[in-house]
Enzyme design. Structure first.
Site, short mmCIF file in Angstrom:
data_model
loop_
_atom_site.label_atom_id
_atom_site.label_comp_id
_atom_site.label_asym_id
_atom_site.label_seq_id
_atom_site.Cartn_x
_atom_site.Cartn_y
_atom_site.Cartn_z
N ARG A 40 0.72 -1.23 0.00
CA ARG A 40 0.04 0.05 -0.01
C ARG A 40 0.78 1.19 0.00
O ARG A 40 0.61 2.05 -0.87
CB ARG A 40 -0.93 -0.06 1.09
CG ARG A 40 -1.79 1.14 1.32
CD ARG A 40 -2.77 1.22 2.53
NE ARG A 40 -3.74 -0.16 2.39
CZ ARG A 40 -4.52 -0.38 3.35
NH1 ARG A 40 -4.73 0.52 4.30
NH2 ARG A 40 -5.10 -1.45 3.31
N HIS A 86 -8.20 -4.23 -7.97
CA HIS A 86 -7.63 -3.36 -6.78
C HIS A 86 -9.29 -3.45 -5.69
O HIS A 86 -9.98 -2.41 -5.84
CB HIS A 86 -7.44 -2.09 -6.76
CG HIS A 86 -6.80 -1.30 -5.56
ND1 HIS A 86 -5.26 -1.84 -5.30
CD2 HIS A 86 -6.84 -0.24 -4.83
CE1 HIS A 86 -4.90 -0.97 -4.39
NE2 HIS A 86 -5.94 -0.13 -4.14
N TYR A 130 -17.60 13.05 -14.76
CA TYR A 130 -17.04 14.19 -15.49
C TYR A 130 -16.12 14.24 -16.12
O TYR A 130 -15.97 14.75 -17.18
CB TYR A 130 -17.47 15.41 -14.53
CG TYR A 130 -18.80 15.62 -14.06
CD1 TYR A 130 -19.97 15.68 -14.82
CD2 TYR A 130 -18.84 15.66 -12.54
CE1 TYR A 130 -21.38 15.75 -14.05
CE2 TYR A 130 -20.24 16.00 -12.01
CZ TYR A 130 -21.20 15.81 -12.69
OH TYR A 130 -22.64 15.92 -12.05
#
Length: 766
Positions: A40, A86, A130
Site C-alpha cells: 500500500r 484493486h 465528469y
C-alpha cells in the site's frame, strides 16, 4: 497450550481457540503492518509505483487508452480497477488517478486527463463521471516490455485475471516522479527529479560501478519539482542527504517578472511602475504548497498587521503563476520584504527526503542515491536478459516451424499424396520425414495459396535471419559486458526523448545556495513617520499623523461625554507604554493604532486592563530610558524601560502595591537628573538625592515620603542646580522655578514641610 497460532490445529466453525491474547494480537498486527508496508504505502524501487498506481496503468492499458487513442470516462477506468484488480474504495482509486494526471504534482504525468483534475490553487478534481483520461507517453515507456516475458504475472485477488508484479519499462519513475507515503512504523518521501539527469547518472554508474556519490551529483544536481522554485541549500547539504537517504531541502518561491530571450528567468521580481513605485511578482511557488492557501496566508499577515511593510496581495495568475505583492511605500527594501515573507509564509518551505523503498525482494530499505541507482540498473539488466530469453524462445518456436515448412516444400508432391491418400496423414508424415508434432500440424494447416516456389526462398531467408538474431541474443545472455552495452544504448535513446533541451525534460527548479532567512525585526519593517497618540478618559485611543502642537490638543474631537486624558508625540516605530493604577504595564505598537480620522478604538480591545484599574500614564518607550515610579502609599523606585516592556496582552506586573494603594506616578528620568521632589496630598514637599532611590525591575520600592494622613500626590526628578519648576495655575501657562530648596532638602522618607508660595493647589508639578 500452543506456542503460536500456526501451531494450532484446525478448528471447526463455531469453535474457540485458547491462545494468549498478546500473542494473537501481535501476530495479527504484524500481518497488517507488513501488508500496509509492502502492498500500500511504499513504492518499489524498480518502477517507483505503489500497487494502486500499477493497477491503474495496467487497467488503462487493457482498455487500449494509448496516447493516440481517444479518452474514456474516468468512471469506467475506476470501475475496472476496483472490479478486477484493486478491491478498495473508488474514492481512493480515483484520488490516486487524479494525482497521476496533475502536472503540478508529478514531474512527468502518467495519465493524460481531460476535464477538471484539480489545480494548483488547491481545488479538488471533479467527480469521475465528469472527467476522461488516457495514458501518456511516459506511462507507455514505463510499461514497455510487458508482452515480452520481462516480468512475472500473478493472479488477481479473485483469481479471474492476471496482473504484472512490476512494470519493466526503462523510464526511471521512482526518482523522476518521486513518491510519498506513510506505512506502519515507517514512511517515505522522495522528491521529483529530472529524468535526463537521472539517466546520465545511471550511465555513469553503468560505465563505472565504483563511481563516487560526488561523481553522480555532477549529473543529479538536486530535486526538479514540477512547480519550479529554487532549492536554496548548499552542495554539501544536498550531498549529505543523498548519501544517507535522509535529509531535507529548503525550497523557495521564485520572484521574477518573466523570462528573457534565452528562456531564462529574470532575477529579482521587482516590476517598476509609474511614479517610482514598484511591486514584487511571484512566478513560481514551492512544491506542494496550494496557491490559494498561500495567498490567504499572506493576506492574513496584512490583516493582523504582522507585516506592516506590505500593503496588498493580488492573484493575477492565468496559465502561469503571477502573484503580485504591493509594498507599503516605494522606500521599502525589496530584499527585506522577501526575507520577511520567506520567514512568515510558505514561500519558503522544507521538503523532507526519505529514500525508503521496497527492493527487489520486497524488503523496505532506506537507500542512498548510489545504492538506489545501482539496484535499479541491476533490475534493468534482469529485464534485458529476460526479454532476450523470451525472444530466443519465440525464435526457437518459429525456427522449428520454418524447418518443417522447408521440408514440406522439398517434398511437396509426396506431402500432397499423403494428405490425399491417408486417413491419418499426420503420423505418416512424422514417421517418413522425421517431423515434430508441431511441424506436422503446421504443415496440415497451411493454405493452398502458400504453396508457391517463392515461399521457399523467403523461408530460407527468414531461417537465416532468425538464426543470426538468435546467436546475437545468446551472446547477449551470456555476456555481462554486452548487457551493459545494450542497456547503455537503450538509455541513450531514452535520454534523447527526455533530454534537458526538450520541452518536457528542461529543468524547472534552480539549485542556488542562499543564506538562511534573516530574522527581520518588526521595527525594520515599519516606515518611520511622526504621529500624535491621543488617549481619551473613556479609554479610546488613536494616532493622528504628524506632531500636532500642544496648543492645538484642545481641538481634538471625542465622543459625547468624553475628553482628552493623555496625548504624546511619537514615531510609528515606537512602543507606547501604558501604566495602570494596579501596577501593571502594557505595551502597544504605535504602528498598530487606528488612524486619527475617527474616534479610534477602545484600548481594552488591544490589552487586557483590569476593569477596575484606571490608566495613569501613557508615554513612548525609550530603549535606554528610566522611569520614576511611585504609589499613593509613598513608596517608589526607578525602573529601566526595557524591564517594563510587555510582549503579551496581559502586560507585566511591575509595582507591588500595599492594600488600598494605587500607582500614582510614572515619570521619565532625564539623563542629567540628580534629585527627586515628592509632594503629598497634605501639601508637604520633600527634596532628596536621586541616588537614594534604588533601580529595580519589580517590587514595592522604598519609602519616598512619610504621611500621617492621605498619601503621595506627585513626584518628579530634576537637576538641583537648575531648581524645581512647576506650572502656575490658571490659563496663563507660566512656569515658576524655585532655586533655593534648602528648606525642603531632607532625608528620603521624611514628612517634609509646606511648599513655596504659589505652588499649585492640585499638588502636582505639571
Amino acid at each position: 497450550m500452543a506456542s503460536t497460532i500456526d501451531d494450532l490445529p484446525p478448528s471447526e466453525p463455531g469453535t474457540s481457540i485458547d491462545t494468549p491474547f498478546d500473542s494473537a494480537l501481535s501476530q495479527r498486527y504484524l500481518v497488517y503492518a507488513l501488508s500496509t508496508i509492502t502492498a500500500r504505502s511504499l513504492p518499489d524501487l524498480r518502477d517507483g509505483l505503489k500497487p494502486v498506481h500499477r493497477r491503474l496503468l495496467w487497467a488503462m492499458r487493457a482498455m487500449r487508452l494509448d496516447p493516440g487513442q481517444g479518452y474514456k470516462k474516468s468512471a469506467r477506468v475506476v470501475g475496472d480497477v476496483i472490479g478486477k484488480f484493486h478491491p478498495h474504495g473508488d474514492t481512493a482509486v480515483y484520488d490516486a488517478m487524479v494525482r497521476l494526471a496533475q502536472d503540478f504534482s508529478l514531474r512527468y504525468p502518467l495519465v493524460d486527463g481531460q476535464g477538471n483534475f484539480g489545480n494548483i490553487d488547491g481545488d479538488n478534481a471533479a467527480a469521475y463521471r465528469y472527467t476522461e483520461a488516457r495514458l501518456t507517453r511516459v506511462a507507455i515507456d514505463l510499461m514497455a516490455g510487458l508482452d515480452e516475458g520481462t516480468v512475472d504475472f500473478r493472479p488477481t485477488y479473485n483469481g479471474e485475471d492476471e496482473e504484472p508484479e512490476i512494470m519493466p519499462g526503462l523510464f526511471p519513475n521512482l526518482l523522476a516522479n518521486g513518491a510519498s507515503g506513510i506505512a506502519v512504523g515507517m514512511a517515505t518521501n522522495i522528491p521529483p527529479h529530472n529524468a535526463a539527469e537521472v539517466i546520465d547518472a545511471a550511465l555513469l554508474l553503468l560505465d563505472n560501478p565504483k563511481a563516487e556519490l560526488s561523481d553522480l551529483l555532477t549529473h543529479v544536481k538536486g530535486p526538479d519539482f514540477p512547480t519550479g522554485g529554487i532549492v536554496a541549500d548548499s552542495a554539501e547539504t544536498i550531498a549529505q542527504a543523498y548519501e544517507s537517504g535522509r535529509g531535507s531541502f529548503r525550497v523557495r518561491a521564485r520572484f521574477s517578472t518573466g523570462k528573457d530571450a534565452g528562456g531564462q528567468w529574470e532575477a529579482g521580481g521587482v516590476e517598476k511602475l509609474s511614479g517610482g513605485t514598484w511591486q514584487l511578482v511571484i512566478s513560481e511557488i514551492p512544491y506542494g504548497v496550494a496557491k490559494g492557501k498561500l495567498i490567504e496566508q499572506i493576506a492574513q499577515l496584512i490583516a493582523d498587521r504582522k507585516l506592516p511593510i506590505l500593503e496588498d496581495v493580488r492573484d493575477e495568475s492565468a496559465e502561469d503563476i503571477r502573484i503580485i505583492l504591493v509594498p507599503k511605500s516605494r522606500n521599502v527594501d525589496p530584499e527585506v520584504l522577501k526575507d520577511s515573507l520567506y520567514r512568515l509564509t510558505d514561500l519558503e518551505s522544507r521538503f523532507a527526503l526519505n529514500l525508503n523503498v521496497l527492493d527487489a525482494t520486497r524488503t523496505p530499505k532506506v537507500m542512498g542515491l548510489k545504492q538506489l541507482l545501482a539496484e535499479w540498473l541491476t533490475h534493468q539488466i534482469v529485464v534485458l536478459v529476460r526479454r532476450a530469453q523470451h525472444r530466443i524462445a519465440k525464435i526457437d518456436d518459429r525456427l522449428e516451424l520454418v524447418a518443417g515448412y522447408i521440408i514440406a516444400f522439398l517434398n511437396l508432391d509426396r506431402i500432397i499424396e499423403i494428405i490425399r491418400t491417408e486417413d491419418e496423414p499426420k503420423p505418416v508424415m512424422i514417421a517418413e520425414f522425421e517431423l515434430t508434432d508441431r511441424q506436422a500440424e503446421a504443415i496440415l494447416n497451411m493454405r493452398l495459396r502458400s504453396l508457391r516456389k517463392l515461399e521457399e526462398m523467403e523461408l530460407k531467408r527468414e531461417q537465416a535471419d532468425l538464426t543470426a538474431e538468435r546467436e546475437d541474443l545468446a551472446r547477449l545472455v551470456e555476456s555481462p559486458a554486452l548487457q551493459r552495452k545494450r542497456l547503455r544504448a537503450d538509455l541513450k535513446k531514452l535520454s534523447d526523448v527526455y533530454g534537458l533541451e526538450t520541452r518536457l525534460g528542461a529543468r524547472r527548479t534552480t539549485i542556488a545556495e542562499a543564506a538562511p532567512t534573516r530574522e527581520i525585526p518588526l521595527d525594520a519593517m515599519i516606515e518611520k513617520e511622526p504621529v500624535t497618540v491621543i488617549l481619551s478618559k473613556r479609554g479610546w485611543i488613536r494616532a493622528q499623523r504628524g506632531h500636532v502642537a500642544e496648543s492645538q490638543w484642545s481641538e481634538f474631537k471625542f465622543k459625547e461625554g468624553d475628553e482628552l486624558l493623555f496625548a504624546a508625540h511619537a514615531q510609528t516605530t515606537d512602543k507606547l507604554l501604558i501604566a495602570a493604577s494596579d501596577g501593571r504595564f502594557f505595551t502597544v505598537g504605535a504602528d498598530k493604532l487606528p488612524g486619527g480620522r475617527g474616534f479610534g478604538e477602545p484600548l481594552r480591545l488591544m490589552v487586557d486592563i483590569d476593569p477596575d484599574a484606571r490608566i495613569v500614564a501613557m508615554l513612548p518607550a525609550s530603549a535606554e530610558g528610566r522611569l520614576l515610579l511611585a504609589s499613593t502609599s509613598g513608596h517608589g523606585f526607578i525602573v529601566q524601560t526595557d524591564d517594563v516592556t510587555a510582549e503579551t496582552r496581559k502586560g507585566r506586573n511591575v509595582v507591588n502595591l500595599k492594600p488600598r494603594a494605587t500607582l500614582a506616578v510614572v515619570r521619565p528620568v532625564a539623563p542629567g537628573d540628580d534629585s527627586v521632589a515628592v509632594v503629598g496630598e497634605n501639601r508637604k514637599l520633600v527634596v532628596f538625592p536621586l541616588a537614594e532611590v534604588p533601580v529595580m525591575g519589580r517590587g514595592q520600592g522604598v519609602m519616598l515620603q512619610r504621611y500621617r494622613d492621605g498619601g503621595l500626590s506627585d513626584a518628579v526628578s530634576f537637576v538641583l542646580a537648575d531648581g524645581l519648576s512647576w506650572t502656575m495655575g490658571g490659563d496663563s501657562g507660566r512656569t515658576r522655578t524655585e532655586t533655593d530648596l534648602a528648606p525642603w532638602r531632607v532625608a528620603r522618607g521624611a514628612a517634609g514641610r509646606m511648599p513655596p508660595t504659589g505652588f499649585p493647589r492640585n499638588n502636582r508639578f505639571d
